[in-house]
Design an enzyme around this catalytic site. Structure first.
Site, PDB file in Angstrom:
ATOM      1  N   LYS A 185       0.830  -1.222   0.000  1.00  0.00           N
ATOM      2  CA  LYS A 185       0.000   0.000   0.000  1.00  0.00           C
ATOM      3  C   LYS A 185       0.855   1.259   0.000  1.00  0.00           C
ATOM      4  O   LYS A 185       0.427   2.303  -0.502  1.00  0.00           O
ATOM      5  CB  LYS A 185      -0.993  -0.023   1.169  1.00  0.00           C
ATOM      6  CG  LYS A 185      -0.403   0.032   2.582  1.00  0.00           C
ATOM      7  CD  LYS A 185      -0.182   1.434   3.112  1.00  0.00           C
ATOM      8  CE  LYS A 185       0.615   1.430   4.389  1.00  0.00           C
ATOM      9  NZ  LYS A 185       0.948   2.776   4.882  1.00  0.00           N
ATOM     10  N   THR A 210      -3.918   5.481   3.459  1.00  0.00           N
ATOM     11  CA  THR A 210      -2.668   6.056   2.978  1.00  0.00           C
ATOM     12  C   THR A 210      -2.829   6.722   1.619  1.00  0.00           C
ATOM     13  O   THR A 210      -2.045   7.609   1.272  1.00  0.00           O
ATOM     14  CB  THR A 210      -1.575   4.964   2.941  1.00  0.00           C
ATOM     15  OG1 THR A 210      -1.718   4.143   4.098  1.00  0.00           O
ATOM     16  CG2 THR A 210      -0.198   5.549   2.958  1.00  0.00           C
TER      17      THR A 210
HETATM   18  O1  LIG Z   1       1.359   3.288   7.591  1.00  0.00           O
HETATM   19  C1  LIG Z   1       0.871   4.347   7.901  1.00  0.00           C
HETATM   20  C2  LIG Z   1      -0.530   4.483   8.315  1.00  0.00           C
HETATM   21  O2  LIG Z   1      -1.153   3.242   8.464  1.00  0.00           O
HETATM   22  C3  LIG Z   1       1.691   5.576   7.833  1.00  0.00           C
HETATM   23  O3  LIG Z   1       1.809   5.932   6.518  1.00  0.00           O
HETATM   24  P1  LIG Z   1       3.057   6.789   6.018  1.00  0.00           P
HETATM   25  O4  LIG Z   1       4.287   6.007   6.353  1.00  0.00           O
HETATM   26  O5  LIG Z   1       2.815   6.969   4.565  1.00  0.00           O
HETATM   27  O6  LIG Z   1       3.004   8.098   6.768  1.00  0.00           O
END
Ligand SMILES: O=C(CO)COP(=O)(O)O
Ligand SMILES: NC(=O)C1=CN([C@@H]2O[C@H](COP(=O)(O)OP(=O)(O)OC[C@H]3O[C@@H](n4cnc5c(N)ncnc54)[C@H](OP(=O)(O)O)[C@@H]3O)[C@@H](O)[C@H]2O)C=CC1
Length: 329
Positions: free
Chosen positions: A192, A249
């Site tokens: 993701k 995300t």
């Molecule tokens: O995994 C995350 C939320 O579940 C955090 O996402 P980021 O690492 O893109 O900030």
């Protein structure tokens, strides 16, 4: 209170490690929080705040910061919360301090470059005496730290262990579902992040909310294909750690991966922010693994090509839109 797991070690004093340390304390655990920077750890111990990575959040009284891995000897379970690419080295240093069989729960989201191994496989190699597990799902550190309602999945090969750990770490606002589909949970978190970069590019280019929704749906189709090829269960991929985290995300610049994509989409070039964006580090391994099993992942491939400088944003978007229209699958 569940039996066992009275004390938790957290390895990695970044935003997520600090939030998980506080969440574990909220669940009634004694917590040892390890960070590599002795000065930063001493400052954290004095101020009771992680000013660098999680400013404005008071460290719970039950959290003891340390810069010595040896201080984790004797804890009942360890959460590994250093970045994915650092996990092997840190786990190797930690290994001599752990008791045999101790649960070692990776909370990082990524695939190791060079080896194309998932995080629990890396921990199994670096700490062969420990029992690997994984915690993953839609959860920003700031939200968890603020006590906002959050739900994630904790998976271990032994379902009873996963259930016990989930019971020990969960609280009213931090809900943990348990699973024995370790592979499914780690695939969702790794894939993701790459797809979120694509979603950010769509946002940064101003392609519209309809394109954003199409990107999430087609990205999810890629995640499902990859997951099935690598042994994940469909219900895990459609759950918190897969679809749930993909939606989160791909939806907000609060995500560092999405924010990286936004920058790429707006400026067209790579402008390193210094912030961790795991998707940028995992993209090449994800695409290589997809190729190895004949999995079609055009969006992930486009992200990888942009990050590697082999394609500009317009070319990447053009190549996705030029794909032949076909049956939805
Ligand atoms: O995994 C995350 C939320 O579940 C955090 O996402 P980021 O690492 O893109 O900030
Ligand atoms: N933030 C979030 O909302 C969430 C993050 N995650 C995942 O958690 C993992 C960690 O992310 P997060 O805490 O946000 O990242 P941060 O950037 O906030 O912090 C990273 C931490 O890891 C440390 N670190 C970096 N490299 C090394 C290394 N080689 N050895 C030891 N320590 C190292 C950093 O130390 P230093 O300060 O000294 O550089 C810092 O304490 C990632 O895989 C991420 O995907 C998962 C869910 C939510």
């Amino acid at each position: 209170m569940p039996a066992g797991f009275a004390s938790i070690g957290v390895v990695g004093a970044g935003a997520w490690g600090t939030a998980l340390a506080n969440a574990s304390a909220r669940a009634g655990r004694e917590v040892v929080l390890w960070g590599r920077d002795a000065e930063a750890i001493a400052a954290m111990a004095r101020s009771r705040e992680n000013r660098l990575h999680l400013p404005g959040v008071e460290l719970a009284p039950a959290v003891t910061p340390t810069a010595r891995l040896a201080d984790l000897a004797g804890v009942d379970a360890v959460l590994m919360v250093v970045p994915a690419q650092a996990s092997r080295a840190v786990a190797g240093e930690l290994a001599p301090h752990l008791s045999a069989g101790i649960p070692l729960v990776t909370c990082a989201k990524g695939i190791e470059r060079g080896t194309s191994l998932f995080m629990t496989q890396v921990l199994a190699e670096a700490c062969p005496e420990a029992t690997p597990a994984i915690l993953s799902g839609p959860s920003f550190a700031a939200d968890v730290a603020a006590g906002l309602p959050t739900a994630v999945t904790l998976a271990a090969r032994d379902l009873d262990l996963a259930e016990g750990l989930a019971a020990a770490l969960g609280s009213g606002s931090f809900r943990l579902y348990h699973s024995d589909d370790v592979r499914g949970v780690e695939i969702g978190g790794a894939a993701k992040n790459v797809l979120a970069i694509a979603a950010g590019i769509v946002g940064g280019r101003g392609l519209g909310a309809s394109a954003g929704a199409a990107l999430i749906a087609r990205g999810f189709a890629e995640l499902m294909r990859f997951g099935k090829a690598y042994g994940a269960r469909a219900e895990t991929l459609t759950g918190l750690s897969g679809l749930g985290d993909l939606i989160l995300t791909c939806s907000t610049a609060q995500s560092r991966n999405y924010a990286l994509g936004l920058d790429l989409g707006r400026a067209g070039g790579l402008h390193p922010s210094g912030r961790l964006a795991e998707g940028a580090l995992t993209a090449s391994a994800l695409v290589a693994m997809a190729d190895a099993r004949g999995v079609d992942m055009p969006i992930a491939r486009a992200v990888e090509a942009v990050l590697a400088g082999r394609s500009d944003i317009e070319q990447a978007i053009g190549s996705l839109l030029a794909r032949p229209q076909k049956a939805e699958a």
